[in-house]
Design an enzyme around this catalytic site. Structure first.
Site, short mmCIF file in Angstrom:
data_model
loop_
_atom_site.label_atom_id
_atom_site.label_comp_id
_atom_site.label_asym_id
_atom_site.label_seq_id
_atom_site.Cartn_x
_atom_site.Cartn_y
_atom_site.Cartn_z
CB CYS A 94 -6.95 95.89 9.53
SG CYS A 94 -6.93 95.36 11.25
CB CYS A 98 -0.84 97.79 14.20
SG CYS A 98 -1.94 96.70 15.13
CB CYS A 310 5.29 90.46 8.62
SG CYS A 310 5.42 88.72 8.90
S1 SF4 Z 1 -1.13 94.14 12.43
FE1 SF4 Z 1 -2.77 95.37 13.37
S2 SF4 Z 1 -3.45 96.76 11.73
FE2 SF4 Z 1 -2.23 95.14 10.76
S3 SF4 Z 1 -3.72 93.63 10.09
FE3 SF4 Z 1 -3.01 92.97 12.12
S4 SF4 Z 1 -4.45 93.90 13.58
FE4 SF4 Z 1 -4.73 94.94 11.61
#
Ligand code: SF4
Length: 317
Positions: A94, A98, A310
């Site tokens: 990704c 985050c 998660c």
């Molecule tokens: S939480 Fe943020 S970094 Fe993780 S997969 Fe979702 S968008 Fe991407």
């Protein structure tokens, strides 16, 4: 169709192929026996298979997949009473970074195709009645593949899974957020995690481009009717975003919106300096949100011991 065989309704064939995935082609009852055996002898249905499977003590199964180009990604099957959920990835890695998410800390290796997304659904070879796009990646950053996958999951000629059993989870990016609301009818889950701009920006860089207040403002102009569900995911990070002040501000922000809130306690990941809040803090948070007329669920993460919970998927052995 091959010489000698014609079908006036190719969607009926598609429906049977999706519904009967894993069963012999000769078992498609809608066709004459000779055609069924012709299909059996001349065709096979291939999806990617997991190269590794892990089972959690709570029954969750995680599968690691690899595309032909070498991209690795994961999916999880999560059983809970009558609900059997498959959590799929939309990207290998990704690029949203985050701070509380393992996927985001391991870089971006590419979007997944519709075939790679649906391979996760069928390749785990498990029964399911819910699909959530909450695995690796931001689904709206891979919108075209995700859209097509949702259409096939929902279509009568596809998997025929009702839209209310399909959920796309997003940090909220434009213009795809408006598109998904207009073009698809499945559920939406928005990652909120803090009602305060600077604080949210410190854990979710996307906040500097698409502030959550703008996302919510836009959502308030849309209608979520019938069984379609709008929910907000709030990851509680102990001592960071779990105070009564946060709960009140979140309540104010969401009041007037027909939505549900899922509170999730942080799952510890390597390299991140957060901690899990205690149950009393989580319950206090919920009670304050309830004062604003909001419906709240404290969600239990599954698959922690196999890094399938998660924010824990990274796509490696
Ligand atoms: S939480 Fe943020 S970094 Fe993780 S997969 Fe979702 S968008 Fe991407």
């Amino acid at each position: 169709m091959a010489a000698g065989y014609e079908t006036k309704d190719p969607s009926l064939l598609a429906h049977n192929l999706y519904k009967k995935y894993g069963k012999p082609l000769s078992s498609i009852e809608a066709y004459p026996k000779s055609l069924r055996w012709f299909l059996e002898d001349n065709f096979s249905i291939e999806v990617l298979q997991p190269i590794l499977k892990l089972q959690s003590s709570d029954g969750t199964i995680k599968g690691l997949f690899e595309s032909e180009g070498g991209k690795a990604f994961e999916a999880a099957w999560i059983p809970a009473a009558k609900r059997m959920t498959i959590c799929v990835s939309s990207q290998a890695g990704c690029r949203f970074g985050c701070k509380f998410c393992s996927t985001g800390q391991h870089g971006f290796r590419g979007n997944l195709s519709t075939f790679e997304i649906l391979s996760q659904v069928f390749g785990l070879r498990k029964p399911f009645n819910h699909i959530v796009f909450m695995g690796m990646g931001e689904p709206l950053d891979s919108y075209q593949s995700v859209k097509k996958a949702v259409e096939i999951l929902n279509a009568w000629w596809g998997v025929s899974l009702a839209n209310r059993y399909i959920t796309i989870s997003t940090v909220g990016i434009f213009p795809e957020l408006s598109k998904v609301i207009e073009e698809l009818k499945c559920n939406l889950a928005i990652s909120l995690h803090s009602p305060f701009h600077e604080e949210r920006k410190s854990i979710m860089p996307v906040e500097s481009i698409y502030p959550i207040k703008e996302v919510i403002k836009m959502l308030k102009t849309k209608k979520f009717t019938g069984k379609r569900r709008l929910s907000f995911e709030y990851l509680l990070l102990g001592g960071f975003n779990d105070s009564p002040l946060h709960a009140h501000e979140t309540g104010r922000l969401l009041s007037g919106l027909r939505c549900h809130i899922n509170l999730i306690a942080y799952n510890s990941i390597a390299g991140a300096n957060f901690r899990r809040p205690c149950l009393r803090t989580i319950e206090n948070f919920r009670e304050i949100l309830n004062e604003y007329g909001l419906r709240v669920t404290i969600r239990i993460s599954s698959g922690y011991d196999i890094s399938a919970a998660c924010g824990m998927m990274v796509g490696s052995k």
